[in-house]
Scaffold this active site. Structure first.
Site, PDB file in Angstrom:
ATOM      1  N   LYS A 171       0.835  -0.881   0.055  1.00 29.66           N
ATOM      2  CA  LYS A 171      -0.135   0.118  -0.245  1.00 29.66           C
ATOM      3  C   LYS A 171       0.675   1.417   0.045  1.00 29.66           C
ATOM      4  CE  LYS A 171      -3.381   3.548   1.317  1.00 29.66           C
ATOM      5  NZ  LYS A 171      -4.428   3.793  -0.368  1.00 29.66           N
ATOM      6  N   LYS A 240       0.764  11.995   5.635  1.00 28.94           N
ATOM      7  CA  LYS A 240       1.390  10.759   7.071  1.00 28.94           C
ATOM      8  C   LYS A 240       1.400   9.421   6.140  1.00 28.94           C
ATOM      9  CE  LYS A 240      -2.098   8.154   6.795  1.00 28.94           C
ATOM     10  NZ  LYS A 240      -3.112   6.459   7.001  1.00 28.94           N
TER      11      LYS A 240
HETATM   12  P1  NAD Z   1     -11.675   9.806   7.728  1.00 24.91           P
HETATM   13  O1  NAD Z   1     -11.377  10.162   8.661  1.00 24.91           O
HETATM   14  O2  NAD Z   1     -12.762   9.557   6.805  1.00 24.91           O
HETATM   15  O3  NAD Z   1     -12.185   8.303   8.662  1.00 24.91           O
HETATM   16  C1  NAD Z   1     -11.531   7.844   9.848  1.00 24.91           C
HETATM   17  C2  NAD Z   1     -12.572   7.373  10.715  1.00 24.91           C
HETATM   18  O4  NAD Z   1     -11.803   7.043  12.194  1.00 24.91           O
HETATM   19  C3  NAD Z   1     -13.808   8.302  11.203  1.00 24.91           C
HETATM   20  O5  NAD Z   1     -14.920   8.120  10.543  1.00 24.91           O
HETATM   21  C4  NAD Z   1     -13.287   8.876  12.944  1.00 24.91           C
HETATM   22  O6  NAD Z   1     -14.579   9.706  13.366  1.00 24.91           O
HETATM   23  C5  NAD Z   1     -12.772   7.970  13.532  1.00 24.91           C
HETATM   24  N1  NAD Z   1     -12.174   7.240  14.356  1.00 24.91           N
HETATM   25  C6  NAD Z   1     -10.970   7.995  14.368  1.00 24.91           C
HETATM   26  N2  NAD Z   1     -10.754   8.041  15.818  1.00 24.91           N
HETATM   27  C7  NAD Z   1     -11.237   6.752  16.162  1.00 24.91           C
HETATM   28  C8  NAD Z   1     -11.352   6.325  17.577  1.00 24.91           C
HETATM   29  N3  NAD Z   1     -10.342   6.328  18.773  1.00 24.91           N
HETATM   30  N4  NAD Z   1     -12.321   5.233  17.059  1.00 24.91           N
HETATM   31  C9  NAD Z   1     -13.465   4.667  16.656  1.00 24.91           C
HETATM   32  N5  NAD Z   1     -13.750   5.606  15.741  1.00 24.91           N
HETATM   33  C10 NAD Z   1     -12.895   6.669  15.167  1.00 24.91           C
HETATM   34  O7  NAD Z   1     -10.627   8.924   7.173  1.00 24.91           O
HETATM   35  P2  NAD Z   1     -10.849   7.611   5.478  1.00 24.91           P
HETATM   36  O8  NAD Z   1     -10.051   8.856   4.600  1.00 24.91           O
HETATM   37  O9  NAD Z   1     -12.004   6.802   5.425  1.00 24.91           O
HETATM   38  O10 NAD Z   1      -9.710   6.628   5.807  1.00 24.91           O
HETATM   39  C11 NAD Z   1      -9.330   5.434   6.683  1.00 24.91           C
HETATM   40  C12 NAD Z   1      -7.962   4.888   6.270  1.00 24.91           C
HETATM   41  O11 NAD Z   1      -8.206   4.415   5.147  1.00 24.91           O
HETATM   42  C13 NAD Z   1      -6.900   5.813   6.487  1.00 24.91           C
HETATM   43  O12 NAD Z   1      -5.839   4.734   6.970  1.00 24.91           O
HETATM   44  C14 NAD Z   1      -6.933   5.961   4.916  1.00 24.91           C
HETATM   45  O13 NAD Z   1      -5.121   6.894   4.986  1.00 24.91           O
HETATM   46  C15 NAD Z   1      -6.642   5.091   4.269  1.00 24.91           C
HETATM   47  N6  NAD Z   1      -7.263   5.508   3.130  1.00 24.91           N
HETATM   48  C16 NAD Z   1      -8.185   5.844   2.438  1.00 24.91           C
HETATM   49  C17 NAD Z   1      -8.490   6.798   0.984  1.00 24.91           C
HETATM   50  C18 NAD Z   1      -9.514   7.847   0.553  1.00 24.91           C
HETATM   51  O14 NAD Z   1      -8.976   7.863  -0.262  1.00 24.91           O
HETATM   52  N7  NAD Z   1     -10.481   8.310   1.380  1.00 24.91           N
HETATM   53  C19 NAD Z   1      -8.189   5.506   0.785  1.00 24.91           C
HETATM   54  C20 NAD Z   1      -7.238   4.324   0.748  1.00 24.91           C
HETATM   55  C21 NAD Z   1      -7.266   4.301   1.805  1.00 24.91           C
END
Ligand code: NAD
Length: 297
Positions: A171, A240
């Site tokens: 990734k 990050k």
């Molecule tokens: P986001 O910030 O939209 O979602 C993360 C969620 O986690 C939020 O709803 C937040 O409230 C929740 N959260 C935070 N702390 C928490 C806790 N202690 N307990 C429970 N819930 C908690 O982020 P995202 O864009 O959905 O990304 C999530 C992961 O996927 C990340 O690691 C990111 O790098 C990865 N990712 C994102 C994308 C993208 O395009 N957005 C693509 C591939 C991978």
């Protein structure tokens, strides 16, 4: 594998992935620190749990989609974490955390007889909504066979290897390329616009030529030329990812001079535009530096 799973982290990626599992007939028990995110999934038929431990006491497989390694560590191993659940056997982490965090978490879970699976995803919010993500799984092969039918509902599933962290390495390599193409395409387009070229024509030419990437094919047309800056991933998370990649590469003695420059550009974007802003705003940083605006004529 039973068709009742837990899902923790219902943000940009987690919410559409969880929705797809519900649509595929899975019963979901969910948790997020933001109530609105939980309510949206409950409205689609999920059950809400009061903590990660409560999720892990309701199901044998818990999926995570959380921002960064520190939060994944806290949700899995912290007080009231998944590790304290009474039923959980498998924790499948869809987040991007880096191989070393995945290894450390898998080791701590295994002390309690729980298998930690790293299964990061790529393909953005659009891929999560459509179920076309690239899903990069590292876990014992026999467990992979059990998980694959479920993971097929969120995307194209790849078995990367048996060792914890292998999915994460895959990734980070992928996201380094995604981060680099966004940074470099922003510079290339700003360079042309400053010389009087139309950015929409530039994007069309690049997409018909050898400079084509997901930045030029998807991100520029949807969110930069339109000035909506709404692709669905934050500058803070992209910073990050590149930072994690460099940390892991440093530990493995792999020099990455290009990635170092790319990381610095994402750090500047997160610091000066804002870590919660959409990652397509890296173009705004480049515009500011170059004194141009990348706007469709
Ligand atoms: P986001 O910030 O939209 O979602 C993360 C969620 O986690 C939020 O709803 C937040 O409230 C929740 N959260 C935070 N702390 C928490 C806790 N202690 N307990 C429970 N819930 C908690 O982020 P995202 O864009 O959905 O990304 C999530 C992961 O996927 C990340 O690691 C990111 O790098 C990865 N990712 C994102 C994308 C993208 O395009 N957005 C693509 C591939 C991978």
């Amino acid at each position: 594998m039973e068709k009742h799973v837990g899902f923790i982290g219902l943000g940009n990626m987690g919410a559409p992935m969880a929705s797809r599992l519900i649509d595929a007939g899975y019963q979901l028990t969910v948790y997020d620190v933001r109530k609105a995110c939980v309510d949206a999934l409950v409205a689609k038929g999920a059950s809400a749990a009061a903590s990660p431990a409560a999720v892990a006491s309701a199901v044998d497989t818990v999926l995570l989609s959380l921002p960064d390694p520190a939060i994944v560590r806290q949700v899995t191993l912290g007080a009231d974490g998944v590790i304290a659940g009474t039923r959980v056997k498998t924790v499948l982490d869809l987040s991007t955390t880096g191989a070393r965090a995945a290894q450390e978490i898998a080791a701590a879970l295994s002390a309690k007889g729980i298998i930690g699976v790293d299964s990061p995803v790529s393909g953005g919010v659009t891929g999560a909504v459509k179920g076309t993500l690239a899903v990069m799984v590292a876990c014992p092969q026999a467990l992979f066979a059990e998980l694959e039918p479920m993971l097929k509902h969120i995307g194209n599933v790849f078995f990367i290897g048996e060792r914890p962290g292998m999915g994460q390495t895959m990734k980070l390599a992928n996201n380094l390329l995604s981060a680099t193409s966004m940074a470099a395409t922003s510079e290339a387009i700003a360079f042309g616009v400053k010389a009087g070229l139309d950015p929409a024509t530039m994007v069309d030419v690049i997409n018909a030529g050898s400079g084509r990437t997901t930045a030029s094919e998807a991100k520029f047309p949807k969110s930069i030329l339109t000035r909506t800056f709404d692709f669905g991933f934050t500058t803070g998370l992209m910073y990050k990812d590149v930072k994690l990649c460099l940390e892991e590469a440093g530990a493995a003695n792999v020099p990455m001079p290009v990635a170092t420059a790319v990381r610095d550009q994402w750090r500047r974007t997160a610091e000066s535009i804002g870590p919660e802003k959409d990652f397509t705003t890296i173009a705004q940083l480049v515009e500011r530096d170059a004194g141009v605006e990348i706007k469709k004529r």
